[in-house]
Every structure is written in C-alpha cells, then in structure tokens.
Design a protein around this motif. Structure first.
Motif, PDB file in Angstrom:
ATOM      1  N   PHE A 238      -5.806  25.266  -7.759  1.00  0.00           N
ATOM      2  CA  PHE A 238      -4.618  24.397  -7.435  1.00  0.00           C
ATOM      3  C   PHE A 238      -4.620  23.077  -7.819  1.00  0.00           C
ATOM      4  O   PHE A 238      -5.288  22.362  -7.296  1.00  0.00           O
ATOM      5  N   ASN A 239      -3.762  22.612  -8.650  1.00  0.00           N
ATOM      6  CA  ASN A 239      -3.803  21.380  -9.113  1.00  0.00           C
ATOM      7  C   ASN A 239      -3.375  20.297  -7.821  1.00  0.00           C
ATOM      8  O   ASN A 239      -2.482  20.930  -7.089  1.00  0.00           O
ATOM      9  N   VAL A 240      -3.839  19.486  -7.379  1.00  0.00           N
ATOM     10  CA  VAL A 240      -3.346  18.495  -6.286  1.00  0.00           C
ATOM     11  C   VAL A 240      -3.653  17.032  -6.768  1.00  0.00           C
ATOM     12  O   VAL A 240      -4.685  16.723  -7.445  1.00  0.00           O
ATOM     13  N   THR A 241      -2.749  16.393  -6.292  1.00  0.00           N
ATOM     14  CA  THR A 241      -3.095  14.802  -6.662  1.00  0.00           C
ATOM     15  C   THR A 241      -1.972  13.973  -5.720  1.00  0.00           C
ATOM     16  O   THR A 241      -1.086  14.694  -5.262  1.00  0.00           O
ATOM     17  N   ALA A 242      -2.282  12.855  -5.665  1.00  0.00           N
ATOM     18  CA  ALA A 242      -1.485  12.115  -4.829  1.00  0.00           C
ATOM     19  C   ALA A 242      -0.784  10.804  -5.562  1.00  0.00           C
ATOM     20  O   ALA A 242      -0.017  10.269  -5.234  1.00  0.00           O
ATOM     21  N   MET A 243      -1.491  10.272  -6.435  1.00  0.00           N
ATOM     22  CA  MET A 243      -1.183   9.137  -7.413  1.00  0.00           C
ATOM     23  C   MET A 243      -1.815   9.270  -8.700  1.00  0.00           C
ATOM     24  O   MET A 243      -2.862  10.004  -9.006  1.00  0.00           O
ATOM     25  N   SER A 244      -1.265   8.502  -9.643  1.00  0.00           N
ATOM     26  CA  SER A 244      -1.853   8.313 -10.997  1.00  0.00           C
ATOM     27  C   SER A 244      -1.587   6.927 -11.143  1.00  0.00           C
ATOM     28  O   SER A 244      -0.661   6.149 -11.209  1.00  0.00           O
ATOM     29  N   PHE A 245      -3.063   6.174 -11.484  1.00  0.00           N
ATOM     30  CA  PHE A 245      -2.831   4.726 -11.920  1.00  0.00           C
ATOM     31  C   PHE A 245      -3.836   4.248 -13.022  1.00  0.00           C
ATOM     32  O   PHE A 245      -4.698   5.107 -13.112  1.00  0.00           O
ATOM     33  N   GLU A 246      -3.868   2.992 -13.536  1.00  0.00           N
ATOM     34  CA  GLU A 246      -4.915   2.618 -14.587  1.00  0.00           C
ATOM     35  C   GLU A 246      -5.619   1.517 -13.850  1.00  0.00           C
ATOM     36  O   GLU A 246      -5.118   0.751 -12.517  1.00  0.00           O
ATOM     37  N   PRO A 247      -6.701   0.784 -14.458  1.00  0.00           N
ATOM     38  CA  PRO A 247      -7.315   0.115 -13.600  1.00  0.00           C
ATOM     39  C   PRO A 247      -6.789  -1.190 -13.428  1.00  0.00           C
ATOM     40  O   PRO A 247      -6.724  -1.837 -11.980  1.00  0.00           O
ATOM     41  N   ALA A 248      -5.644  -1.622 -14.181  1.00  0.00           N
ATOM     42  CA  ALA A 248      -4.938  -3.149 -13.790  1.00  0.00           C
ATOM     43  C   ALA A 248      -3.815  -2.748 -12.551  1.00  0.00           C
ATOM     44  O   ALA A 248      -3.739  -3.726 -11.821  1.00  0.00           O
ATOM     45  N   GLU A 249      -3.543  -1.604 -12.336  1.00  0.00           N
ATOM     46  CA  GLU A 249      -2.677  -1.262 -11.149  1.00  0.00           C
ATOM     47  C   GLU A 249      -3.370  -1.327  -9.830  1.00  0.00           C
ATOM     48  O   GLU A 249      -2.816  -1.651  -8.995  1.00  0.00           O
ATOM     49  N   ILE A 250      -4.778  -0.836  -9.894  1.00  0.00           N
ATOM     50  CA  ILE A 250      -5.450  -0.749  -8.627  1.00  0.00           C
ATOM     51  C   ILE A 250      -5.706  -2.150  -8.467  1.00  0.00           C
ATOM     52  O   ILE A 250      -5.761  -2.701  -7.110  1.00  0.00           O
ATOM     53  N   ALA A 251      -6.182  -2.947  -9.488  1.00  0.00           N
ATOM     54  CA  ALA A 251      -6.444  -4.214  -9.298  1.00  0.00           C
ATOM     55  C   ALA A 251      -5.312  -5.221  -8.699  1.00  0.00           C
ATOM     56  O   ALA A 251      -5.600  -5.960  -7.909  1.00  0.00           O
ATOM     57  N   ALA A 252      -4.193  -4.902  -9.121  1.00  0.00           N
ATOM     58  CA  ALA A 252      -3.296  -5.626  -8.570  1.00  0.00           C
ATOM     59  C   ALA A 252      -2.770  -5.352  -7.491  1.00  0.00           C
ATOM     60  O   ALA A 252      -2.541  -5.926  -6.458  1.00  0.00           O
ATOM     61  N   SER A 253      -3.127  -4.156  -6.747  1.00  0.00           N
ATOM     62  CA  SER A 253      -2.955  -3.582  -5.603  1.00  0.00           C
ATOM     63  C   SER A 253      -3.841  -4.265  -4.515  1.00  0.00           C
ATOM     64  O   SER A 253      -3.444  -4.789  -3.450  1.00  0.00           O
ATOM     65  N   ILE A 254      -5.279  -4.241  -5.005  1.00  0.00           N
ATOM     66  CA  ILE A 254      -5.916  -5.395  -4.135  1.00  0.00           C
ATOM     67  C   ILE A 254      -5.532  -6.624  -3.994  1.00  0.00           C
ATOM     68  O   ILE A 254      -5.929  -7.646  -2.885  1.00  0.00           O
ATOM     69  N   LYS A 255      -5.307  -7.280  -5.188  1.00  0.00           N
ATOM     70  CA  LYS A 255      -4.954  -8.770  -5.251  1.00  0.00           C
ATOM     71  C   LYS A 255      -3.732  -9.129  -4.528  1.00  0.00           C
ATOM     72  O   LYS A 255      -3.781 -10.286  -3.627  1.00  0.00           O
ATOM     73  N   ASN A 256      -2.926  -7.972  -4.067  1.00  0.00           N
ATOM     74  CA  ASN A 256      -2.022  -8.372  -2.942  1.00  0.00           C
ATOM     75  C   ASN A 256      -2.585  -8.704  -1.539  1.00  0.00           C
ATOM     76  O   ASN A 256      -1.987  -9.494  -0.675  1.00  0.00           O
ATOM     77  N   HIS A 257      -3.638  -8.307  -1.249  1.00  0.00           N
ATOM     78  CA  HIS A 257      -4.473  -8.354   0.093  1.00  0.00           C
ATOM     79  C   HIS A 257      -5.581  -9.625  -0.292  1.00  0.00           C
ATOM     80  O   HIS A 257      -6.102 -10.084   0.740  1.00  0.00           O
ATOM     81  N   LEU A 258      -6.262  -9.567  -1.484  1.00  0.00           N
ATOM     82  CA  LEU A 258      -7.353 -10.517  -1.661  1.00  0.00           C
ATOM     83  C   LEU A 258      -6.743 -11.394  -3.113  1.00  0.00           C
ATOM     84  O   LEU A 258      -7.101 -11.038  -4.123  1.00  0.00           O
ATOM     85  N   PRO A 259      -6.104 -12.282  -2.975  1.00  0.00           N
ATOM     86  CA  PRO A 259      -5.301 -12.936  -4.058  1.00  0.00           C
ATOM     87  C   PRO A 259      -6.235 -13.622  -4.920  1.00  0.00           C
ATOM     88  O   PRO A 259      -5.910 -13.816  -6.349  1.00  0.00           O
ATOM     89  N   LYS A 260      -7.650 -14.012  -4.534  1.00  0.00           N
ATOM     90  CA  LYS A 260      -8.520 -14.527  -5.496  1.00  0.00           C
ATOM     91  C   LYS A 260      -9.085 -13.400  -6.312  1.00  0.00           C
ATOM     92  O   LYS A 260     -10.071 -13.726  -7.199  1.00  0.00           O
TER      93      LYS A 260
END
Ligand code: NAD
Length: 316
Positions: A238-260
């Motif tokens: 069965f196809n299962v998934t929760a999200m699709s992202f590219e590296p810059a998007e996960i980096a941006a999500s982390i940057k929201n919490h670790l600005p540096k």
C-alpha cells in the motif's frame, strides 16, 4: 493476543517497532531477532534471539518454539548500500524474504513486510503516483522490492497466506540511525543542525521525495495488521506517505527553530541518481480507503518533535 516474531529488529524501524508491538500486545509476546547481539535498550527489554534470515532452518525453529502466529520481516539491505553490493542485496533481500514467507506458510502465520517508494522507477508517473502503475525500477533495491511485492501477493493468492504490507517513503526517526538509504539525509540533518549548526546535503536542492515520521509509520503497521481482511483489496505494498519535501524545505523548517542553521550542498551522484528515479509524491488513497491510513505529523510538527527529542538524546 498475537505472538509476534520480528526480524531485523535492531534496524531503524525494528528498534522502535518492537517497543510499539510490546506496548500493544505485551512484552513477552514479541520476539525480537537480528543478526547482531542485542545492543539497544529496546532489544534488551524483552525476548531476543540472534537470527540470520538467510538461515531458514533456524528461522523456522525460533518461530515454532516461540509459538509465533505473526511474522514481521524487517531485515534487508537498503537502497544506497544495495547499490554498493548488489549481489549481497539480492541474497539478503530475496533470500531472507523467501525464507520468511516459507516459514510463515509452514507455520500458518500472519505476515507483514515493508516495500518502499524504491519499487518505482524513472518511467513511473512522478506526481501523485498511483497505487497501481508502471514499476520499472533501475536500482537493485527496487528490483528486490518489486519482486518482493509480487511474491507477497503470490503467497496470498496461491497459499492463502495472510500477507500484508506497505510501500514506505523515507522514514525519519530519533532512536536508531537509518541503515543506508537514499532519504537518510532527512534524519542526519536534524543531528547536524543541533550538533554543528550546519549541514551539507548529499541530495540536490529541488529533489522532492516522500517522507513520514516514525510514529506514523508504526501506527500504520499496527493498523494494517489489525485491518479487516474483507476490506483489503490490495493487501501488500500500500502506498503510504505523510509529506513530500526537498532539502531546502526541511532546512527552512529547522531554521524556524534554529535561526543560525545553515545548509550547503555536496551532491553524491549515486544517491542523487537513485532519488531522481523515485516519485516526487505518491498517492496513499488506497490505504486510506481500505484500512483508514492517516498520518498525524506534517513537516513542521515533525521538526518540533525531532528537535525536542534529539536535544534530550544528545544532551544539548
Ligand atoms: P535497517 O537497515 O535500519 O535495519 C536492517 C536490520 O537488519 C539491521 O538491524 C541489520 O542488523 C539486520 N540484518 C542485516 N542482515 C541481516 C541478516 N542476514 N539476518 C538478520 N538481520 C539482518 O532497515 P530499516 O530501515 O529498519 O528497514 C526495515 C524494512 O523497511 C526494510 O525492508 C526496508 O527496505 C523497509 N523500508 C525502510 C525505509 C526507511 O526509511 N527506513 C523506507 C522504506 C522501506
């Protein structure tokens, strides 16, 4: 109550799956096995045996002695490692699966094993990849996964074995490190963000892949195990998934919490080629319709939980 044997139980999925299964079905009802000595707290918390899945006789004996009625087959060589050692991948991924299916047939057990988005290839439709579609993977891992999906279907139609399975996307977790897949960057990035404040991605900017957080993956496994067989049209893969992202998007999500936090790229051609051959996003609607698949975590919810848990684990 189920009596479950788990192979590859010290891997990225197995090491959390055994804890989840023990909480659902009771500690003594879950036998964890792996080719390695029990080294994790989870493995040591209940019944544990060394098992090489290429040894069918030992697998049969362990399952029989334990009185297992369910086989969860997790031992495998993952995509990037399989490209380095294709023959080893064939022998472990196909030999291990065949043994696990045969032992399950002989002992009349329910059977679960994960396939992967690696079962798709460059000619597969890239977006909203359907449940049933063209599958011509170009990696050894993908070849193994397609053959495995078909074998699981075969054991159901030929022998009536209660086979079940999903196609997992890249799984992100904070307990065991991933074992050599193409999506491992999406786990490493959280460790490096906290430890060093920066990360060099081996996957190129703009490369979308499906992902899921481990708690959702574990819940999906239990939900499918418990699903009403009368409602299962597909059973396996069965196809299962929760999200699709590219590296810059996960980096941006982390940057929201670790600005540096800073990310740069040093693309690995082998893993990039594998990633380019996989879908950008898959369609889980068959899993939703047939057994109520649902993921709770999106990228931002996962980032918050990953950073919280890793801060404790890494004592930061
Ligand atoms: P992993 O590489 O983290 O763990 C595999 C485990 O198998 C290891 O603990 C290893 O010691 C064990 N093993 C290796 N050779 C063995 C042998 N001969 N006998 C017994 N055990 C052996 O893998 P994982 O990420 O936990 O993956 C489990 C399953 O899920 C695999 O079928 C994999 O293809 C699939 N999957 C994983 C992901 C992911 O992102 N982790 C995604 C899609 C599908």
């Amino acid at each position: 109550m189920k009596k479950i044997i788990v192979t590859g139980a010290q891997g990225q999925i197995g090491s959390e799956l055994i804890t989840k299964l023990r909480s659902e079905y009771g500690t003594d009802n879950v036998l964890a096995t792996d080719i390695r000595e029990a080294s994790t707290e989870a493995a040591q918390a209940g019944p544990y045996e060394i098992l090489d899945v290429t040894d069918a006789k030992s697998m049969h004996a362990l399952a029989k002695d334990f009185g297992a009625d369910t086989m969860m087959h997790m031992a495998a060589l993952l995509s990037a490692k399989a490209e380095e050692s294709p023959l080893l991948a064939w022998n472990l991924n196909m030999g291990g699966l065949m043994n696990a299916l045969e032992v399950s047939r002989e002992l009349n057990m329910q059977f679960f094993t994960p396939s992967s988005i690696g079962a798709f290839g460059p000619t597969t439709p890239k977006n909203e990849t359907p449940q049933e579609t063209l599958q011509r993977p170009t990696t050894m891992y993908g070849v193994n996964k397609v053959a495995g999906e078909l074998l699981c279907d075969y054991y159901f139609t030929k022998f009536g074995l209660d086979t079940r399975g999903v196609r997992f996307p890249g799984l992100i977790s904070n307990v065991a490190k991933p074992g050599g897949g193409t999506t491992d960057y999406a786990v490493d990035i959280y460790y490096k963000a906290l430890e060093e404040g920066k990360y060099k991605s081996y996957i190129a900017e703009g490369t979308y892949m499906d992902m899921m957080y481990m708690p959702d993956a574990l819940q999906a496994i239990v939900d499918l195990l418990e699903a009403d067989p009368a409602k299962l049209i597909h059973r396996n893969a069965f196809n299962v998934t929760a999200m699709s992202f590219e590296p810059a998007e996960i980096a941006a999500s982390i940057k929201n919490h670790l600005p540096k936090f800073e990310m740069s790229y040093d693309v690995d051609p082998i893993r990039q080629e594998i990633a380019d051959s996989w879908p950008d996003s898959i369609d889980p609607s068959a899993a939703v319709a047939e057994w109520g698949f649902k993921a709770k975590y999106d990228l931002d919810a996962m980032t918050i939980d990953m950073l919280d848990k890793l801060k404790v684990k890494l004592k930061i």
